[in-house]
Enzyme design. Structure first.
Site, mmCIF file in Angstrom:
data_model
loop_
_atom_site.group_PDB
_atom_site.id
_atom_site.type_symbol
_atom_site.label_atom_id
_atom_site.label_comp_id
_atom_site.label_asym_id
_atom_site.label_seq_id
_atom_site.Cartn_x
_atom_site.Cartn_y
_atom_site.Cartn_z
ATOM 1 N N HIS A 49 -8.392 -1.998 7.597
ATOM 2 C CA HIS A 49 -9.048 -3.277 7.271
ATOM 3 C C HIS A 49 -8.730 -4.368 8.294
ATOM 4 O O HIS A 49 -9.261 -5.480 8.181
ATOM 5 C CB HIS A 49 -8.645 -3.765 5.879
ATOM 6 C CG HIS A 49 -9.063 -2.857 4.773
ATOM 7 N ND1 HIS A 49 -10.368 -2.441 4.608
ATOM 8 C CD2 HIS A 49 -8.347 -2.255 3.774
ATOM 9 C CE1 HIS A 49 -10.442 -1.630 3.556
ATOM 10 N NE2 HIS A 49 -9.232 -1.496 3.047
ATOM 11 N N ASP A 55 -6.599 7.390 -1.619
ATOM 12 C CA ASP A 55 -6.894 6.567 -2.792
ATOM 13 C C ASP A 55 -8.260 6.867 -3.409
ATOM 14 O O ASP A 55 -8.625 6.260 -4.423
ATOM 15 C CB ASP A 55 -6.749 5.065 -2.492
ATOM 16 C CG ASP A 55 -7.321 4.648 -1.151
ATOM 17 O OD1 ASP A 55 -7.907 5.509 -0.457
ATOM 18 O OD2 ASP A 55 -7.176 3.467 -0.791
HETATM 19 ZN ZN ZN Z 1 -8.007 2.267 0.635
#
Ligand code: ZN
Length: 373
Positions: free
Chosen positions: A186, A310
């Protein structure tokens, strides 16, 4: 895509299959991790207006290391390749910010223990701020990337871990695993976000590109890899592909949509494959087949695999529904590309199955390909 790339790629595939498999020998794997990566210990995490403990905890490291050790893999500490490979992706202002902001922030009257932005610019083309609060707004995309006293040190060594794995593959290893924590995908060239500070997968890909390779980045984390996408968005020398939960209802919301294809010379060199929330193994694998086809067409000769765990059905983020066995199938599908691969850890949060999920992934990755696959 240049036709000569295709012919080189298919020639390589032929040679490798003549050597007895569908790709490089994957029976061994170097694993990289540095103890300094434990020091970053973020506290601030906002969920629906409520302060919660950050899920990006140092304890993730032990769960992930256990998987490598259960498989008999030796864990090595990376060497220090210095700032140059990091500065090849991130701006000078941003790197200076990451190294100095905590000290400057702490000098503010009544400062809290972590740097958390309270304002964001509408646009970023105007004046570069001088005050720590302005700098935080400029360089932190959200409140999920608090900067504490040890954040820079841990992020630096997380990036060095990715660089060491890239270098191992450049030296001829079939694959290498970088236990990157904090994660990276990110983080853009000049902005932290979503637990990420340095864009580890992008740094690894740029490193491989500058060594003369033609890398593709495949991101299989639950969340869209918006940072990696941004770094290469206007370029055609690195292909970026991400499979993730549909951002219209999931972080990072503003990026990761199917219509984002790249810009300028990079148009067509970014592929986003958003999945409906709750998608399980079969839906994920169908997207992976499409991703693999694009990577083959690109003629990649090296893969940077951003491995998030995840997407697991029991992950605290609960976005997709990949099973423990599903991670093994995903690894087999990724490995069937037959490319030298730098595996870079992204997300995957504490649940009783985190170790088993990475173990399932790596065990399948290391398993020799059955003939004919
Ligand atoms: Zn993630």
């Amino acid at each position: 895509m240049a036709p000569d790339r295709l012919s080189v790629a298919s020639a390589c595939g032929k040679l490798l299959s003549q050597a007895g498999g569908s790709g490089p020998d994957r029976s061994a794997m170097q694993v990289f991790f540095h103890e300094a990566q434990r020091q970053h210990d973020p506290q601030h995490f906002l969920v629906a207006g409520t302060l919660r403990p950050s899920p990006e905890q140092p304890a993730r490291i032990d769960a992930l290391l256990a998987a490598a050790r259960n498989l008999g893999l030796e864990v090595q500490s990376p060497g220090d390749a210095g700032m140059a490979p990091i500065a090849a992706v991130h701006s000078t202002d941003y790197l200076s910010f990451l190294q100095t902001i905590h000290e400057r922030w702490s000098a503010l009257s009544g400062a809290g223990p972590e740097v958390v932005p309270n304002i964001h610019p509408e646009g970023r083309s105007l004046v570069y701020p001088a005050h720590p609060a302005g700098l935080a707004g400029y360089h932190q995309a959200d409140t999920a990337c608090p900067i504490g006293p040890h954040t820079w040190h841990s992020a630096y060594w997380s990036a060095q871990t990715a660089i060491a794995a890239a270098d191992a593959v450049l030296r001829g290893a079939a694959s290498a695993y970088a236990l990157c924590r904090p994660p990276g995908h990110h983080a853009t060239s000049d902005r932290a976000g979503g637990f990420c500070f340095l864009s580890n997968a992008a740094i690894a890909a740029e490193r491989c590109l500058r060594a003369g390779r033609r890398p593709a980045v495949l991101d299989i984390d639950l969340h869209h890899g918006n940072g990696t996408q941004q770094v290469f968005y206007e370029r055609q020398d690195v292909l970026t592909v991400s499979i993730h939960a549909d951002p219209s209802r999931f972080y990072p919301f503003f990026w990761g949509h199917a219509g984002e294809r790249g810009a300028g010379p990079g148009h067509g060199y970014n592929l986003n494959l958003p999945l409906a929330l709750g998608t399980g193994d079969d839906g994920f694998l169908a997207a992976l087949a499409e991703a693999s086809e694009r990577i083959r067409l690109f003629g990649a000769d090296l893969l940077v695999l951003a491995v998030g765990l995840d997407a697991f059905e029991g992950d605290p983020f609960a976005g997709l529904a990949v099973t423990t066995g599903g991670f093994g199938r995903i690894a087999t599908a990724c490995a069937s590309l037959g490319l030298p691969t730098v595996l870079v850890q992204e997300g995957g949060y504490l649940s009783p199955e985190l170790t088993r999920n990475l173990e399932s992934f790596l065990a399948s990755w290391l398993r020799p390909a059955p003939s004919g696959r």
